[in-house]
Design a protein around this motif. Structure first.
Motif, PDB file in Angstrom:
ATOM      1  N   THR A 114      -0.560  -6.148   1.897  1.00 44.08           N
ATOM      2  CA  THR A 114      -0.120  -4.762   1.730  1.00 44.08           C
ATOM      3  C   THR A 114       1.395  -4.611   1.799  1.00 44.08           C
ATOM      4  OG1 THR A 114      -0.746  -4.592   4.051  1.00 44.08           O
ATOM      5  CG2 THR A 114      -2.231  -3.580   2.445  1.00 44.08           C
ATOM      6  N   GLY A 115       2.121  -5.724   1.715  1.00 40.73           N
ATOM      7  CA  GLY A 115       3.589  -5.622   1.652  1.00 40.73           C
ATOM      8  C   GLY A 115       4.225  -5.671   3.033  1.00 40.73           C
ATOM      9  N   GLY A 161      -3.008   0.609  10.137  1.00 42.54           N
ATOM     10  CA  GLY A 161      -2.181   1.375  11.061  1.00 42.54           C
ATOM     11  C   GLY A 161      -2.880   2.696  11.329  1.00 42.54           C
ATOM     12  N   THR A 162      -2.804   3.596  10.353  1.00 44.57           N
ATOM     13  CA  THR A 162      -3.564   4.841  10.489  1.00 44.57           C
ATOM     14  C   THR A 162      -5.040   4.651  10.134  1.00 44.57           C
ATOM     15  OG1 THR A 162      -3.187   5.501   8.187  1.00 44.57           O
ATOM     16  CG2 THR A 162      -1.543   6.210   9.810  1.00 44.57           C
ATOM     17  N   GLY A 163      -5.344   3.724   9.240  1.00 41.99           N
ATOM     18  CA  GLY A 163      -6.722   3.560   8.766  1.00 41.99           C
ATOM     19  C   GLY A 163      -6.987   4.263   7.447  1.00 41.99           C
ATOM     20  N   THR A 199      -5.752   3.521   4.460  1.00 43.65           N
ATOM     21  CA  THR A 199      -5.990   2.523   3.406  1.00 43.65           C
ATOM     22  C   THR A 199      -7.415   1.983   3.507  1.00 43.65           C
ATOM     23  OG1 THR A 199      -3.649   1.964   3.406  1.00 43.65           O
ATOM     24  CG2 THR A 199      -5.128   0.351   2.436  1.00 43.65           C
ATOM     25  N   ALA A 245      -5.130  -4.837   6.758  1.00 39.72           N
ATOM     26  CA  ALA A 245      -4.511  -4.443   8.037  1.00 39.72           C
ATOM     27  C   ALA A 245      -4.477  -2.924   8.137  1.00 39.72           C
ATOM     28  CB  ALA A 245      -3.092  -5.005   8.117  1.00 39.72           C
ATOM     29  N   ASP A 264       4.435 -10.300   6.897  1.00 33.66           N
ATOM     30  CA  ASP A 264       5.286  -9.497   7.779  1.00 33.66           C
ATOM     31  C   ASP A 264       4.702  -9.552   9.192  1.00 33.66           C
ATOM     32  OD1 ASP A 264       3.052  -7.537   7.283  1.00 33.66           O
ATOM     33  OD2 ASP A 264       4.345  -6.344   8.583  1.00 33.66           O
ATOM     34  N   ASN A 272       0.828  -1.217   0.000  1.00 30.95           N
ATOM     35  CA  ASN A 272       0.000   0.000   0.000  1.00 30.95           C
ATOM     36  C   ASN A 272       0.860   1.265   0.000  1.00 30.95           C
ATOM     37  OD1 ASN A 272       0.796  -0.295   2.693  1.00 30.95           O
ATOM     38  ND2 ASN A 272      -1.133   0.478   3.514  1.00 30.95           N
ATOM     39  N   LYS A 273       2.130   1.168   0.394  1.00 32.87           N
ATOM     40  CA  LYS A 273       2.982   2.364   0.356  1.00 32.87           C
ATOM     41  C   LYS A 273       3.236   2.816  -1.086  1.00 32.87           C
ATOM     42  CE  LYS A 273       3.122   2.493   4.831  1.00 32.87           C
ATOM     43  NZ  LYS A 273       2.143   1.431   5.123  1.00 32.87           N
ATOM     44  N   LYS A 326       0.136   4.774  -1.981  1.00 28.47           N
ATOM     45  CA  LYS A 326       0.091   6.083  -1.312  1.00 28.47           C
ATOM     46  C   LYS A 326       1.074   7.066  -1.935  1.00 28.47           C
ATOM     47  CE  LYS A 326      -1.212   4.482   3.315  1.00 28.47           C
ATOM     48  NZ  LYS A 326      -0.819   4.647   4.732  1.00 28.47           N
TER      49      LYS A 326
HETATM   50  C1  LIG Z   1       1.573   1.059   6.443  1.00 30.44           C
HETATM   51  C2  LIG Z   1       1.049  -0.339   6.302  1.00 30.44           C
HETATM   52  C3  LIG Z   1      -0.287  -0.693   6.594  1.00 30.44           C
HETATM   53  C4  LIG Z   1      -1.272   0.277   7.198  1.00 30.44           C
HETATM   54  O1  LIG Z   1      -1.756   1.251   6.343  1.00 30.44           O
HETATM   55  P1  LIG Z   1      -2.625   2.462   6.913  1.00 30.44           P
HETATM   56  O2  LIG Z   1      -3.098   3.164   5.710  1.00 30.44           O
HETATM   57  O3  LIG Z   1      -1.718   3.312   7.761  1.00 30.44           O
HETATM   58  O4  LIG Z   1      -3.723   1.914   7.748  1.00 30.44           O
HETATM   59  C5  LIG Z   1      -0.688  -2.000   6.365  1.00 30.44           C
HETATM   60  N1  LIG Z   1       0.173  -2.928   5.919  1.00 30.44           N
HETATM   61  C6  LIG Z   1       1.461  -2.645   5.654  1.00 30.44           C
HETATM   62  C7  LIG Z   1       2.353  -3.742   5.207  1.00 30.44           C
HETATM   63  C8  LIG Z   1       1.935  -1.345   5.829  1.00 30.44           C
HETATM   64  O5  LIG Z   1       3.241  -1.068   5.590  1.00 30.44           O
END
Ligand SMILES: *Cc1c(COP(=O)(O)O)cnc(C)c1O
Length: 323
Positions: A313-314, A198-200, A202, A196, A280, A61-62, A65
């Protein structure tokens, strides 16, 4: 197992080689969906979309983004990309790689006291040309200011600032491309899409683009009292997404962000053995674990099998952090 190996050999490693939207769309159209037939997920037809294979360095997902952030920087003839993150940040790694690949200088503002110990992620970033700028944890708390680079003492001439994790509107629009691509390329009609969080961001961007046609479920990897859901709803409305409910599961953080208990390690290894898909420890292992627990609790109770898409998402560069 043999089938898995042949599959991996058959899917040629691809690189994002040109910085333009058409090439990016062509690349994301080639990302494979892999069917996981396993009794570890009772009652579920599970498929994994392998965005970890989007590019070996600008992964998951990076990559999504970053794309509109990079295109805008190119359009404005920006010389330097400035961003920030922690020692194992997937976003720092991807930004450094994108800068090297597409000809931008990169500067990473790194959270932490000293430079004495460089994680493998930061060693890579430096090797790919990123200038590392260390700030104290207290200074790092100011990262949400729009003038954070200047605050951190950097020269900001001819630069643009990409916030932590790529979390800006351009980042959300990039993830919107993923949602649109899933609509176009899904190999079966999925009822649920799990990711998954982190910030939400995605999750929110997928909710905006997919939420009308299937259920989008986020698994929070951190102890969360609503921040993921708030942020997901914020980004969904920024993208003019409809009122579809965003579903956040908060019970699978396994102790908190970057916590990695033994049972999760065991689960990750057995998932990898059975499917050939590497996970991961920070994000995708918790996602797959949540899916498994959810399937077991469902117990195949209904006679209809659920058609579920899990997004990879890597984040695999970070695996080194845990060994
Ligand atoms: C950054 C990341 C996420 C979370 O993405 P958010 O948009 O911050 O919720 C999920 N999976 C992986 C592998 C990431 O690197």
């Amino acid at each position: 197992m043999l089938a898995v190996c042949l599959f991996l050999l058959g899917s040629k490693m691809q690189f994002l080689s040109n910085l333009d939207l058409r090439s990016f769309k062509r690349s994301i159209a080639k990302v494979p969906y892999q069917c996981v037939s396993s009794d570890v997920f009772p009652g579920v037809d599970l498929w994994v979309r392998r965005d970890d294979l989007l590019d070996p360095l600008i992964s998951g997902n990076k990559g999504y983004k970053l794309i509109f952030n990079l295109l805008e920087a190119r359009r404005q003839n920006t010389k330097t990309l400035i961003t920030c993150g922690g020692a194992w940040s997937n976003h720092i790694h991807a930004t450094a790689a994108a800068g090297q690949r597409f000809g931008f200088r990169t500067v990473g503002i790194i959270r932490g006291e000293a430079e004495s110990y460089l994680s493998a992620t930061l060693q890579d970033a430096r090797r790919m040309g990123m200038q590392l700028h260390f700030v104290s944890r207290a200074a790092y708390r100011e990262r949400h200011r729009s003038d954070f680079p200047r605050f951190a003492g950097l020269d900001v001439t001819n630069s643009c600032y990409i916030p932590e994790g790529g979390a800006n509107l351009a980042g959300a629009r990039g993830v919107g491309l993923l949602g649109a691509m899933i609509q176009q390329t899904q190999p079966i009609k999925f009822a649920e899409c799990w990711v998954a969080c982190g910030t939400g961001l995605t999750l929110g961007a997928l909710g905006a683009t997919l939420g009308q046609t299937l259920k989008v479920v986020g698994v929070s990897v951190l102890k969360d009292r609503g921040s993921v859901e708030r942020s997901a709803n914020f980004w969904r409305s920024e993208l003019d997404g409809g009122e579809s409910g965003i579903d956040v599961r908060t019970d699978y953080h396994c102790g908190g962000y970057a916590r990695y208990p033994v049972y999760l390690d065991q689960f990750r290894h057995s998932f990898q053995c059975q499917t050939g898909i590497p996970l991961d420890p920070i994000y995708t292992a918790k996602l797959a674990y949540a899916l498994q627990q959810n399937a077991i609790e469902g117990g195949g109770a209904s006679c209809r099998r659920r058609k579920v898409l899990m997004l990879h998402t890597g984040g695999l560069q970070g695996v080194r952090g845990d060994q």
